[in-house]
Design a protein around this motif. Structure first.
Motif, short mmCIF file in Angstrom:
data_model
loop_
_atom_site.label_atom_id
_atom_site.label_comp_id
_atom_site.label_asym_id
_atom_site.label_seq_id
_atom_site.Cartn_x
_atom_site.Cartn_y
_atom_site.Cartn_z
N GLY B 328 0.70 -1.29 -0.03
CA GLY B 328 -0.07 -0.03 -0.12
C GLY B 328 0.83 1.33 0.03
O GLY B 328 0.29 2.48 -0.13
N GLY B 329 2.08 0.99 0.35
CA GLY B 329 3.02 2.48 0.07
C GLY B 329 2.73 3.34 1.23
O GLY B 329 1.78 3.37 2.07
N LEU B 330 3.47 4.41 1.18
CA LEU B 330 3.14 5.67 2.15
C LEU B 330 1.88 6.30 1.84
O LEU B 330 1.26 6.94 2.81
CB LEU B 330 4.18 6.58 1.80
CG LEU B 330 5.86 6.04 1.98
CD1 LEU B 330 6.72 7.32 1.90
CD2 LEU B 330 6.07 5.13 2.93
N LEU B 331 1.47 5.91 0.63
CA LEU B 331 0.25 6.77 0.41
C LEU B 331 -1.11 6.03 0.94
O LEU B 331 -1.95 6.70 0.96
CB LEU B 331 -0.11 6.64 -1.28
CG LEU B 331 0.71 7.52 -2.15
CD1 LEU B 331 0.69 7.48 -3.42
CD2 LEU B 331 0.31 9.00 -1.85
N SER B 332 -0.96 4.73 1.24
CA SER B 332 -2.03 4.06 1.83
C SER B 332 -1.61 3.07 2.88
O SER B 332 -2.56 2.82 3.77
CB SER B 332 -2.87 3.29 0.73
OG SER B 332 -3.69 4.04 -0.05
N GLU B 333 -0.50 2.62 3.18
CA GLU B 333 -0.30 1.68 4.23
C GLU B 333 -0.10 2.59 5.48
O GLU B 333 -0.30 2.45 6.43
CB GLU B 333 0.80 0.85 3.81
CG GLU B 333 1.33 -0.52 5.03
CD GLU B 333 2.43 -1.07 5.14
OE1 GLU B 333 3.43 -0.52 4.54
OE2 GLU B 333 2.45 -2.15 5.46
N GLY B 334 0.92 3.62 5.22
CA GLY B 334 1.57 4.44 6.42
C GLY B 334 2.96 4.87 5.76
O GLY B 334 3.56 4.38 4.95
N HIS B 335 3.24 6.00 6.57
CA HIS B 335 4.56 6.57 6.31
C HIS B 335 5.34 6.29 7.50
O HIS B 335 5.47 6.96 8.42
CB HIS B 335 4.29 8.18 6.17
CG HIS B 335 5.44 8.95 5.78
ND1 HIS B 335 6.69 8.64 6.18
CD2 HIS B 335 5.53 10.16 4.82
CE1 HIS B 335 7.50 9.66 5.67
NE2 HIS B 335 6.99 10.41 4.99
#
Ligand code: ZN
Lengths: 135, 388
Positions: B328-335
């Motif tokens: 999901g990446g920083l865009l959707s999993e988390g930063h």
């Protein structure tokens, strides 16, 4: 709700001549005495030859829009409010400056738009260089 | 180094861990760093006493605090021979792994813990706004305006559209919706992306990464030692790192390309591999334009084909040619400053991703970070190629 003032530059040894220039209606940059490189932003040392010797030269204040954006939500609370533009202007001499465009409709802003400096005094010490469409 | 290949595959990731993450108020950055570290050490199966190196990324929100890495080491009861706080923003996780691999190769350390924890509203810290006197007075503050400028130039130079940015966000949300740990799991459509509010035009809310409290950690050791541990070795076959100044000093780069290409080239040379060999990639995705940029500079797409590539679903794990950001990446999993990207790259090699790509041999991960909001903006690009 308390109000936070917009941050203004606090001139340093390297940048004071720049801000003195804008106060007098001149846009300036450092030119290296040893290799002739015109550097931006102001700094103690030339990034090409590492010389500290330089002179301040007056720039034309003319250039064109390299990029522009519209800030709707700023990380800085002083800029909360109506959306506003932020631009990067490429001067005829080469340096690229962060700035705002004034006296122009958002719809008229485009990359490549010719612009010229518009000095905007903030107080007795600081005058910000913003840019308007070239006459 | 004369032959970049001499370090290839000598060191490996033995264990990875994440703390709880999301919006978790009332917690501390240190707590997350420790939680993630304990998780990574347990995952590796290595004895705590074998860890003799500690590298920690200190979160920017904490201001200047001396000896951050030493404090992490003390809290974990470690007595490292080498301990250092590092900061390259979102490029740090891979930069730390590269440093760890060099320490292991040089014989300075046997096993190195790389860790990070962040709390976005830390106790006892006055928020400070950092920025250049030549940018901040104009409201050019932080990473969002910088990346909006990158987006504006991409639209101008290579004709990228907001809908194409949207296709990237939609693909990563699809992966996040399958990841039970992800911060944002609600399905997203292209219409949702287009209807989301402006943050900094030309970027919508859904072009921007999440705000996350949490931490991550990685244990790096020799490939030889990792082979005897619980999960075996995720070999560090290639590394690249380059520091670049863009937008204001772009004259070193071709129009529409920008910095970063050299970091990819270093990693390909070291690994003896190329973009066509990659089975799955985690691209540092602080903002959608950065994904477009990465696809170009790391050699996956030409500038004129990248828009059509992302719109055709080529980033999706189950139908794309280049499965990307499969957690999901920083865009959707988390930063988590890219630590979650490293963790997912390792999962893909182990076969344990929730959006698993079949038979992964080459798993790539990238980082990006620094001071994009300064004048001149400076950023670090980091790349790691992982192999079995
Ligand atoms: Zn010089």
């Amino acid at each position: 709700m308390f109000k936070i003032d917009k941050p203004l530059p606090m001139p340093t040894e390297e940048s004071a001549p720049f801000w003195e220039g804008t106060r007098r209606g001149e846009l300036r940059a450092q030119r290296c005495d040893d290799c002739g490189h015109l550097r931006w932003p102001p700094a103690a040392i030339c990034p090409i030859c590492l010389s500290g010797r330089h002179e301040w030269v007056r720039l034309s204040g003319r250039g064109k829009v390299h990029s522009w954006i519209v800030v709707h939500k700023s990380q800085h609370p002083a800029f909360w409010g109506d959306p506003f533009n932020v631009a990067i202007v490429e001067l005829d001499e080469g340096p690229r400056l962060h700035t705002n465009l004034v006296d122009v409709d958002l719809a008229a802003i485009r990359i490549g738009l010719p612009v010229e400096v518009a000095f905007d005094p903030q107080n007795d010490e600081i005058t910000l260089p913003r840019f308007k469409p070239a006459a | 180094m004369d032959d970049p290949r001499q370090l290839s595959g000598k060191a490996a990731i033995a264990g990875v861990g994440l703390s709880r993450f999301g919006r978790v108020p009332g917690t501390s950055a240190m707590g997350f760093a420790l939680e993630a570290s304990a998780s990574a050490i347990a995952d590796s199966g290595i004895a705590k006493s074998e860890i003799d190196g500690v590298l920690v990324l200190m979160p920017a929100q904490m201001g200047e605090q001396h000896g951050w890495a030493s404090r992490v080491a003390v809290h974990l009861g470690l007595a490292p021979a080498f301990c250092s706080t590092m900061d390259m923003g979102g490029a740090s996780a891979i930069g730390m792994m590269q440093t760890a691999a060099a320490l292991v190769h040089a014989g300075v350390c046997k096993a190195v813990l790389c860790a990070f924890g962040s709390q976005t509203n830390p106790q006892g810290i006055l928020p400070t706004m950092f920025g250049s006197q030549f940018a901040i007075p104009y409201g050019d503050v932080g990473a969002m305006p910088f990346m909006a400028h990158v987006g504006r130039r991409q639209m101008h130079e290579i004709g990228i559209t907001s809908e194409q940015y949207g296709a990237i966000a939609v693909a990563f949300r699809k992966h996040a919706s399958r990841n039970p740990l992800a911060q944002k799991r609600d399905p997203m459509t292209l219409a949702d992306h287009q209807a989301s509010r402006w943050i900094v035009e030309p970027l919508h809310l859904l072009d921007c990464c999440l705000v996350t409290d949490g931490g991550g950690a990685i244990v790096v050791t020799s490939t030889e030692r990792a082979r005897d541990l619980r999960h075996g070795a995720a070999k560090l076959a290639g590394f690249g790192q380059v520091h670049s100044s863009e937008i204001v000093h772009p004259d070193r780069h071709e129009a529409g390309i920008g910095g970063g290409r050299e970091a990819g080239d270093q990693a390909w040379r070291m690994a003896g591999l190329g973009p066509a060999d990659v089975d799955v990639v985690q691209l540092y995705d602080g903002f959608t334009p950065l994904v477009v940029h990465s696809l170009i500079v790391y050699g996956f797409c030409r500038p004129d084909e990248v828009g059509a590539f992302v719109s055709a679903g080529e980033l999706e794990f189950d139908r794309g040619r280049l499965p990307t950001n499969t957690a999901g990446g920083l865009l959707s999993e988390g930063h988590l400053s890219g630590f979650n990207h490293v963790v997912e790259a390792v999962r893909q090699l182990r076969g344990t991703s929730t959006s698993q790509v079949p038979d992964v041999e080459v798993s790539m991960v990238t980082g990006y970070g620094g001071a994009p909001h300064e004048a001149p903006p400076t950023v670090a690009y980091t790349v790691a190629i992982l192999t079995r």
